[in-house]
Design a protein around this motif. Structure first.
Motif, PDB file in Angstrom:
ATOM      1  N   PHE A 296       5.569  30.659  20.107  1.00  9.43           N
ATOM      2  CA  PHE A 296       5.293  29.551  19.202  1.00  9.43           C
ATOM      3  C   PHE A 296       6.418  28.534  19.313  1.00  9.43           C
ATOM      4  CE2 PHE A 296       7.929  32.634  17.177  1.00  9.43           C
ATOM      5  CZ  PHE A 296       8.829  31.914  16.432  1.00  9.43           C
ATOM      6  N   ILE A 297       6.250  27.394  18.690  1.00 11.50           N
ATOM      7  CA  ILE A 297       7.268  26.350  18.719  1.00 11.50           C
ATOM      8  C   ILE A 297       8.297  26.605  17.622  1.00 11.50           C
ATOM      9  CG2 ILE A 297       7.699  23.872  18.436  1.00 11.50           C
ATOM     10  CD1 ILE A 297       4.851  23.418  19.500  1.00 11.50           C
ATOM     11  N   GLY A 298       9.583  26.457  17.949  1.00 14.12           N
ATOM     12  CA  GLY A 298      10.638  26.678  16.971  1.00 14.12           C
ATOM     13  C   GLY A 298      11.174  28.089  17.056  1.00 14.12           C
ATOM     14  N   GLY A 299      11.826  28.532  15.991  1.00 13.71           N
ATOM     15  CA  GLY A 299      12.359  29.881  15.944  1.00 13.71           C
ATOM     16  C   GLY A 299      13.804  29.967  16.392  1.00 13.71           C
TER      17      GLY A 299
ATOM     18  N   LEU B 266       4.929  39.328  24.154  1.00 18.28           N
ATOM     19  CA  LEU B 266       5.337  38.072  23.527  1.00 18.28           C
ATOM     20  C   LEU B 266       6.819  37.809  23.775  1.00 18.28           C
ATOM     21  CD1 LEU B 266       3.630  38.748  20.066  1.00 18.28           C
ATOM     22  CD2 LEU B 266       2.692  37.381  21.944  1.00 18.28           C
ATOM     23  N   LYS B 267       7.181  36.546  23.770  1.00 15.94           N
ATOM     24  CA  LYS B 267       8.582  36.183  23.922  1.00 15.94           C
ATOM     25  C   LYS B 267       9.372  36.683  22.719  1.00 15.94           C
ATOM     26  CE  LYS B 267      11.606  32.231  24.845  1.00 15.94           C
ATOM     27  NZ  LYS B 267      11.682  30.784  25.097  1.00 15.94           N
ATOM     28  N   THR B 268      10.523  37.252  22.983  1.00 13.33           N
ATOM     29  CA  THR B 268      11.372  37.749  21.896  1.00 13.33           C
ATOM     30  C   THR B 268      12.038  36.574  21.200  1.00 13.33           C
ATOM     31  OG1 THR B 268      11.788  39.833  23.057  1.00 13.33           O
ATOM     32  CG2 THR B 268      13.344  39.211  21.330  1.00 13.33           C
ATOM     33  N   LYS B 269      11.566  36.296  20.006  1.00 11.75           N
ATOM     34  CA  LYS B 269      12.080  35.160  19.246  1.00 11.75           C
ATOM     35  C   LYS B 269      11.672  35.341  17.797  1.00 11.75           C
ATOM     36  CE  LYS B 269      10.213  31.091  19.966  1.00 11.75           C
ATOM     37  NZ  LYS B 269       9.896  29.721  20.449  1.00 11.75           N
ATOM     38  N   TYR B 270      12.585  35.106  16.887  1.00 12.23           N
ATOM     39  CA  TYR B 270      12.288  35.205  15.461  1.00 12.23           C
ATOM     40  C   TYR B 270      11.756  33.864  14.940  1.00 12.23           C
ATOM     41  CZ  TYR B 270      12.887  35.796  10.479  1.00 12.23           C
ATOM     42  OH  TYR B 270      12.643  35.852   9.136  1.00 12.23           O
TER      43      TYR B 270
ATOM     44  N   ARG C 180       1.311  33.641  10.888  1.00 13.07           N
ATOM     45  CA  ARG C 180       0.817  32.412  11.525  1.00 13.07           C
ATOM     46  C   ARG C 180       1.321  32.292  12.961  1.00 13.07           C
ATOM     47  NH1 ARG C 180       2.300  28.000   6.830  1.00 13.07           N
ATOM     48  NH2 ARG C 180       1.656  29.256   5.038  1.00 13.07           N
ATOM     49  N   GLN C 181       2.586  32.652  13.182  1.00  8.60           N
ATOM     50  CA  GLN C 181       3.168  32.540  14.516  1.00  8.60           C
ATOM     51  C   GLN C 181       2.518  33.543  15.470  1.00  8.60           C
ATOM     52  OE1 GLN C 181       5.076  32.270  11.594  1.00  8.60           O
ATOM     53  NE2 GLN C 181       4.937  30.075  12.050  1.00  8.60           N
ATOM     54  N   LEU C 182       2.236  34.735  14.970  1.00  9.95           N
ATOM     55  CA  LEU C 182       1.613  35.765  15.799  1.00  9.95           C
ATOM     56  C   LEU C 182       0.196  35.364  16.197  1.00  9.95           C
ATOM     57  CD1 LEU C 182       2.110  38.640  16.947  1.00  9.95           C
ATOM     58  CD2 LEU C 182       1.003  39.527  14.890  1.00  9.95           C
TER      59      LEU C 182
ATOM     60  N   GLY D 138      19.922  17.966  12.082  1.00 11.20           N
ATOM     61  CA  GLY D 138      18.548  18.195  12.516  1.00 11.20           C
ATOM     62  C   GLY D 138      18.269  19.561  13.110  1.00 11.20           C
ATOM     63  N   ARG D 139      19.245  20.452  13.085  1.00 12.93           N
ATOM     64  CA  ARG D 139      19.014  21.774  13.678  1.00 12.93           C
ATOM     65  C   ARG D 139      17.923  22.541  12.939  1.00 12.93           C
ATOM     66  NH1 ARG D 139      25.212  23.949  14.881  1.00 12.93           N
ATOM     67  NH2 ARG D 139      25.909  22.081  15.992  1.00 12.93           N
ATOM     68  N   CYS D 140      17.876  22.384  11.624  1.00 11.90           N
ATOM     69  CA  CYS D 140      16.850  23.097  10.849  1.00 11.90           C
ATOM     70  C   CYS D 140      15.458  22.601  11.219  1.00 11.90           C
ATOM     71  CB  CYS D 140      17.105  22.946   9.354  1.00 11.90           C
ATOM     72  SG  CYS D 140      17.093  21.243   8.735  1.00 11.90           S
ATOM     73  N   VAL D 141      15.346  21.340  11.572  1.00 15.32           N
ATOM     74  CA  VAL D 141      14.057  20.778  11.995  1.00 15.32           C
ATOM     75  C   VAL D 141      13.645  21.356  13.342  1.00 15.32           C
ATOM     76  CG1 VAL D 141      12.798  18.658  12.524  1.00 15.32           C
ATOM     77  CG2 VAL D 141      14.548  18.649  10.735  1.00 15.32           C
ATOM     78  N   ASP D 142      14.616  21.500  14.237  1.00 14.19           N
ATOM     79  CA  ASP D 142      14.326  22.022  15.582  1.00 14.19           C
ATOM     80  C   ASP D 142      13.786  23.444  15.548  1.00 14.19           C
ATOM     81  OD1 ASP D 142      15.177  19.664  16.733  1.00 14.19           O
ATOM     82  OD2 ASP D 142      17.229  20.379  17.078  1.00 14.19           O
TER      83      ASP D 142
END
Length: 441
Positions: free
Chosen positions: A6-9, A229-233, A239-241, A370-374
């Motif tokens: 998914f995007i982000g994380g 799946l890519k390992t990412k929190y 929703r992400q799954l 802007g890191r929280c947005v990314d």
């Protein structure tokens, strides 16, 4: 082809090496067991036993208090000592059934089904309901309700949440390594309820052994698929799954069923197998007890109602004390004020840390970096939402889609100012939703 995601994380320190190679060990409770009547989303369960009653292991001690509710079963044999309010992990006083364990573990007789494929959809749902199964990934939503959508023919995917993306947690991983046949069998039972659905096991690629085991088991099953799946929190967020596995997106106004999906946790699916095949109600689950303060990080199959203190003791206790103890994962779990509290159906882990690193940081002003947005998996602007939360601006908070926040904590994790971004948003979300309930009542 790249791994699905998914995007982000974010990519926090995993910490899984502490307990991932520790085989599941069953432990038996020692003292009294406490069964809070609210262990799930919905109406509290209603006691069907009285003080002084003798109960058997597996006996129903509380029935569902409504459609969205779930019964509770004794995980030991013994005597009902009291029915009274007891403190639970979040600090609330919850009416609870207290059973004095007699140490005999005398058990009720269970109805074993030789061939589950002969069971009707109605019988399967009823068995799941009577077993008291709820979502054991943390939400605690009654499983029989989730598996009873208005239009079952529109369900196309049953997704097993095998991601286990929270750092340190390894209980689902051990289940996939040690009990993969039960997981697959549980998925097949659920698929009997949905004629047009396919079963998907979504697993982060930091669990190659589990992926290999499940791929071997489903190799000749046309309705089953393992998706690395890519390992990412937070890859395990519902929703992400769904997005990673199917490409379909949902929001806070939708249910997964609206996108033709149903998502269940590993432990929940295994509980479905145990209930439908063996007639065994939900009395036990696997949890991880780990952290740098624990002598022997472990994965325990424990009886629900056991105190957290007993689980910590079974893991060898503390090395030199613990400054921070968390129920759940470090990203979405919550700090415990005491270990003298009961475990419930949703107790997936106890994390014990020698130092409380978070409390050492003093928040400073937002840098507008802007890191929280990314990293926000919901494409929000967390810094702005947190500001609205701190100022009590409900209308602005809702207008900027604050209710879409899944409270994953990624924003707080990356914030260089160490601001409590997620906490401010979470608090405002509760206030907005409470106000909506008040207006609709």
């Amino acid at each position: 082809m790249g791994l699905k995601t998914f995007i982000g994380g974010v990519h926090p320190f995993e910490g899984k090496e502490l307990a991932k190679d520790a085989p599941i060990k069953e432990i038996l409770p020692k003292g009294e067991l406490v069964y809070p009547l609210s262990q799930h989303i919905g109406a509290p369960a209603t006691p069907v036993v009285a003080v002084g009653d003798t109960v058997l292991k597996g006996q129903k001690i509380a029935e569902a208090g409504g459609f969205v509710s779930a019964p509770i079963h004794a995980s030991v044999s013994g005597t009902v000592k009291a029915i009274e309010p007891r403190r639970v992990a979040v600090g609330d006083m919850v009416n609870s059934i207290i059973i004095e364990n007699d140490g005999l573990y005398n058990e009720v007789a269970y109805e074993v089904v030789e061939d589950v494929t002969t069971l009707s959809k109605e019988v399967i749902i009823n068995k799941i309901k009577e077993a008291g199964i709820v979502g054991m990934g943390g939400a605690g939503f009654p499983t029989h309700v989730k598996l009873s959508p208005k239009e079952p023919e529109r369900i196309e995917y049953i997704i097993a949440n095998c991601a286990e993306c929270e750092p340190y947690l390894t209980s689902d991983y051990r289940r996939m390594i040690e009990n993969p046949e039960e997981l697959v069998a549980g998925m097949k039972v659920i698929l009997q309820l949905f004629d047009n659905a396919k079963g998907i096991f979504g697993i982060e690629n930091n669990k190659p052994e589990a992926i290999a085991k499940l791929q071997e088991l489903v190799a000749d099953e046309p309705r089953l698929e393992v998706i690395p799946l890519k390992t990412k929190y937070p890859q395990g967020g519902e929703r992400q799954l769904i997005f990673a596995c199917t490409g379909r997106a949902i929001n806070s106004k939708m249910l997964p069923a609206d996108a033709g999906c149903i998502v269940d946790n590993v432990e929940t699916i295994i509980a479905v197998h145990n209930a439908v095949k063996h007639g065994v109600p939900l009395m036990k689950r696997v949890a991880t007890v780990t952290g740098d303060a624990i002598v022997q990080p472990s994965n325990f199959l424990y009886s629900m109602g056991t105190s957290c203190a007993e689980l910590i003791e079974a893991a060898g206790g503390f090395k030199d004390g613990a400054e921070k103890i968390i129920s759940g994962g470090p990203m979405m779990g919550f700090a415990l004020f005491s270990t003298d509290i009961p475990t419930t159906k949703t107790s997936s882990s106890i994390l014990c840390f020698a130092k409380d690193e978070v409390s050492k940081f003093e928040p400073i002003n937002c840098m507008n970096c802007g890191r929280c947005v990314d990293v926000c998996p919901e494409n929000l602007i967390p810094s702005r939402l947190a500001k609205y939360g701190e100022k009590g601006l409900m209308e602005e908070f809702e207008a900027w889609h604050g209710l879409e926040c899944i409270e994953c904590g990624s924003c707080s994790y990356v914030c260089p100012s160490r601001r409590h971004v997620a906490q401010s948003i979470k608090t405002m979300k509760k206030q907005v939703l409470a106000e909506k309930r008040k207006q609709n009542s």
